[in-house]
Motif scaffolding. Structure first.
Motif, PDB file in Angstrom:
ATOM      1  N   MET A  54       7.085   4.104   4.807  1.00 37.76           N
ATOM      2  CA  MET A  54       6.079   3.284   5.478  1.00 37.76           C
ATOM      3  C   MET A  54       6.142   3.456   6.996  1.00 37.76           C
ATOM      4  SD  MET A  54       4.283   2.067   3.152  1.00 37.76           S
ATOM      5  CE  MET A  54       3.235   0.712   3.606  1.00 37.76           C
ATOM      6  N   PHE A  92       5.331  -6.772  -0.760  1.00 34.11           N
ATOM      7  CA  PHE A  92       5.506  -7.188   0.630  1.00 34.11           C
ATOM      8  C   PHE A  92       5.820  -8.676   0.760  1.00 34.11           C
ATOM      9  CE2 PHE A  92       3.103  -3.340   0.573  1.00 34.11           C
ATOM     10  CZ  PHE A  92       3.570  -2.622   1.647  1.00 34.11           C
ATOM     11  N   ASN A  96      -0.463  -9.531  -0.511  1.00 37.14           N
ATOM     12  CA  ASN A  96      -1.592  -8.836   0.117  1.00 37.14           C
ATOM     13  C   ASN A  96      -2.483  -8.188  -0.934  1.00 37.14           C
ATOM     14  OD1 ASN A  96       0.313  -6.962  -0.614  1.00 37.14           O
ATOM     15  ND2 ASN A  96       0.284  -5.828   1.301  1.00 37.14           N
ATOM     16  N   PRO A  97      -3.153  -9.024  -1.742  1.00 37.66           N
ATOM     17  CA  PRO A  97      -4.076  -8.443  -2.720  1.00 37.66           C
ATOM     18  C   PRO A  97      -5.195  -7.700  -2.016  1.00 37.66           C
ATOM     19  CG  PRO A  97      -4.446 -10.794  -2.543  1.00 37.66           C
ATOM     20  CD  PRO A  97      -3.228 -10.493  -1.729  1.00 37.66           C
ATOM     21  N   LEU A  98      -5.692  -6.633  -2.646  1.00 32.00           N
ATOM     22  CA  LEU A  98      -6.828  -5.919  -2.073  1.00 32.00           C
ATOM     23  C   LEU A  98      -8.062  -6.812  -2.191  1.00 32.00           C
ATOM     24  CD1 LEU A  98      -6.093  -2.499  -3.806  1.00 32.00           C
ATOM     25  CD2 LEU A  98      -5.653  -3.076  -1.426  1.00 32.00           C
ATOM     26  N   ARG A 160       0.509  -4.991  -9.796  1.00 30.91           N
ATOM     27  CA  ARG A 160      -0.160  -3.821  -9.236  1.00 30.91           C
ATOM     28  C   ARG A 160       0.831  -2.677  -9.010  1.00 30.91           C
ATOM     29  NH1 ARG A 160      -2.621  -5.310  -3.578  1.00 30.91           N
ATOM     30  NH2 ARG A 160      -0.462  -5.081  -2.930  1.00 30.91           N
TER      31      ARG A 160
ATOM     32  N   SER B 163      -1.491  -5.453   6.816  1.00 23.52           N
ATOM     33  CA  SER B 163      -0.883  -5.658   5.502  1.00 23.52           C
ATOM     34  C   SER B 163      -1.792  -5.109   4.402  1.00 23.52           C
ATOM     35  CB  SER B 163      -0.618  -7.143   5.280  1.00 23.52           C
ATOM     36  OG  SER B 163      -1.830  -7.863   5.302  1.00 23.52           O
ATOM     37  N   LEU B 164      -3.104  -5.113   4.662  1.00 30.53           N
ATOM     38  CA  LEU B 164      -4.050  -4.608   3.669  1.00 30.53           C
ATOM     39  C   LEU B 164      -3.966  -3.078   3.575  1.00 30.53           C
ATOM     40  CD1 LEU B 164      -5.754  -6.526   2.122  1.00 30.53           C
ATOM     41  CD2 LEU B 164      -7.679  -5.969   3.570  1.00 30.53           C
ATOM     42  N   GLU B 166      -1.296  -1.386   4.319  1.00 29.23           N
ATOM     43  CA  GLU B 166       0.005  -1.097   3.697  1.00 29.23           C
ATOM     44  C   GLU B 166      -0.063  -1.280   2.186  1.00 29.23           C
ATOM     45  OE1 GLU B 166       2.781  -3.577   5.735  1.00 29.23           O
ATOM     46  OE2 GLU B 166       3.138  -2.078   7.299  1.00 29.23           O
ATOM     47  N   ALA B 167      -0.832  -2.298   1.732  1.00 23.91           N
ATOM     48  CA  ALA B 167      -0.950  -2.558   0.300  1.00 23.91           C
ATOM     49  C   ALA B 167      -1.440  -1.306  -0.413  1.00 23.91           C
ATOM     50  CB  ALA B 167      -1.915  -3.715   0.055  1.00 23.91           C
TER      51      ALA B 167
END
Lengths: 251, 282
Positions: A54, A92, A96-98, A160, B163-164, B166-167
């Motif tokens: 990351m 995380f 942090n759902p899409l 997920r 954060s989105l 990174e998701a």
């Protein structure tokens, strides 16, 4: 002798001129939960995030040393970063759902990785069951994921990750934004998941580390101070710093 | 205590008074235009050509011209502007060069529109030989709009939390797919708001089209991008100050102003609606 799944060898990591990780060598055993503990800013999350690369997006991060998933050199230019991230999943700190439906949150990556269309609904059902979320959402899979509660969102994020059948799941303080009940559910989930996955979890919660982990690494100022079984670290730590930290004298 | 009370009322008076003055100016302008323009509005006014040396008839060619012009502006500035903003916000490393580029774009937004007109004349009309045409004028307005579109799009992208990104990335999704499937859909209302506000501003511009293709009068419209065109703001300017029979055409001028304001208002309310919807969603 336990089988090693993930390891770092002489890892040094810098953000600009500041050194965050100092000569870190650590090996995580397969199908066990390893907890990384230590005071804020000690480099736990930074270490965790270096395994699924990351830091690639931070232009000022510089990495020296070697990281391996079994025999795969994670930073070898030949290896694709997307394959690595598929094999090493991540959950995380904040859910942090899409911005998509519950179903699409799981189907998105399956489509990206070209899973056959007809297999997708079954894989999603299995992953949601494995993440203890199926019964709560099975009738509203089309609902936007952001409408779920915080705890449900975090279990969705775990589902997920699980649906891609990674080998390792990295968890960066997955319960710190959740209430005690949701935390309990996630901990039970982790207990179950370690049968199939190798789990590395960063946590600030000593009781949590004690409850869920097989091994614990204590980090301080970018170094691994002590790495041992959960029992040894909490009942009989060898290092004085570890003793003081788990005794609540600093942190 | 007495003094504190006085200061408090005094500032309330000053601030409230300033607001009242500004709002009343806006009200007076709108009242003036609408009250004098509404009587000229009719289906015939917006659907027929000007007649009798423009003392009679409607403003159809000016409406079509403005629509065509805005269309060309959109086709040119939106893809380039959005692409540039995506590059700057998602890909470019924060180096000195990137910051210089970003500062230059912000500065371009402050360049007077007449300068864009002259630049368009030199580049599109002469150097590229597009002639004085709706194409040259549309591209010139496109250049004028670019800095606004880039800036507002970048702001919209900045509001998407990391954060989105990174998701998606943590699932083994590539950076391009992350931007395409996660970042852009989420930023779309913000981007559209910026685009619409920019275009509504461009549609009302006069100076940049002055040298690049706008005409006093045309008596037919073809589909060619190389034709000269009429446009609402220029038609208004012409009717108000350049016509021989100014008194006689005054109602037509007010009618034109009303149509122009209505067009810009409806575009802006679309933008406000999008922004409102976006805000209530979060």
């Amino acid at each position: 002798m336990e089988e090693i799944k993930l390891r770092a060898e002489n890892l040094n990591l810098y953000f600009g001129k500041k050194q965050i990780l100092k000569n870190v060598s650590i090996a995580f055993p397969k199908n066990q939960v390893t907890a990384l503990i230590g005071p804020s800013g000690c480099g736990k999350s930074t270490l965790l995030r270096s395994f699924n690369r990351m830091h690639d997006l931070s232009p000022d991060a510089k990495i020296e040393g070697k990281l391996f998933l079994e025999n795969l050199d994670l930073y070898d230019k030949k290896n694709s970063v997307t394959d690595i991230r598929k094999r090493i999943g991540m959950v995380f700190q904040k859910p942090n759902p899409l911005p998509k439906s519950i179903f699409e949150n799981l189907s998105y990556a399956l489509n990206i990785h070209n899973y056959p269309k007809h297999s997708i609904p079954n894989l999603i059902e299995a992953a949601l069951k494995e993440s203890f979320l199926w019964d709560e959402v099975k009738d509203e899979l089309k609902k936007p994921a952001v409408k779920l509660s915080g705890g449900q969102q975090q279990r969705l994020c775990i589902a997920r990750t699980v649906v891609l059948r990674p080998e390792v799941i990295l968890m960066d303080e997955p319960c710190s934004a959740l209430d005690p009940l949701s935390t309990k559910k996630i901990e039970e989930l982790i207990e179950k998941l370690k049968e199939n996955f190798t789990i590395v979890i960063v946590t600030h919660n000593m009781q949590q580390a004690q409850r869920i982990s097989n091994k614990v690494a204590f980090m301080y100022l970018g170094e691994i101070i002590e790495f041992d079984t959960c029992d040894t670290i909490f009942k009989n730590p060898k290092n004085e710093l570890t003793q003081r930290y788990i005794g609540g004298h600093f942190g | 205590m007495e003094r504190k009370h006085f200061v408090n009322s005094f500032f309330w008076f000053i601030l409230g008074g300033s607001t009242l003055i500004v709002v009343s100016f806006l009200g007076i302008i709108l009242w003036d235009i609408f009250s004098k323009g509404f009587s000229s509005l009719s289906w015939a006014f917006i659907s027929s050509f000007p007649r009798d040396g423009m003392t009679q008839g409607g403003i159809l060619p000016a409406i079509i011209g403005t629509v065509l012009l805005t269309l060309i502006t959109t086709l040119f500035s939106v893809p380039f502007g959005v692409a540039c903003a995506i590059y700057l916000n998602e890909y470019a490393k924060p180096t000195l060069l990137t910051n210089i580029i970003r500062a230059s774009i912000r500065n371009l937004a402050g360049v007077p529109s007449i300068i864009y007109g002259l630049f368009g004349l030199a580049l599109f009309v002469q150097a590229l030989d597009f002639g004085t045409s709706v194409l040259s004028a549309g591209l010139t307005l496109g250049l004028l709009s670019l800095p606004y579109i880039i800036t507002t799009t970048e702001e919209a992208l900045k509001r998407i939390p990391n954060s989105l990104r990174e998701a998606a990335l943590a699932l083994g999704v590539t950076q391009f797919e992350t931007i395409k499937d996660v970042v852009l859909p989420k930023a779309l209302p913000g981007i559209l708001t910026g685009v619409i506000l920019t275009l509504s501003r461009a549609a009302g511009e006069t100076a940049p089209i002055l040298f690049t293709g706008v005409a006093f009068f045309i008596n037919g419209i073809s589909a060619s991008p190389y034709q000269e065109f009429m446009a609402l703001p220029y038609h208004l300017y012409m009717l108000s100050t350049q016509h021989n029979e100014i008194e006689q055409v005054r109602p037509l001028a007010y009618g034109t102003a009303t149509v122009l304001i209505l067009v810009v208002f409806s575009l802006n309310s679309m933008a406000f609606y999008l922004r409102f919807k976006n805000r209530t969603q979060d």
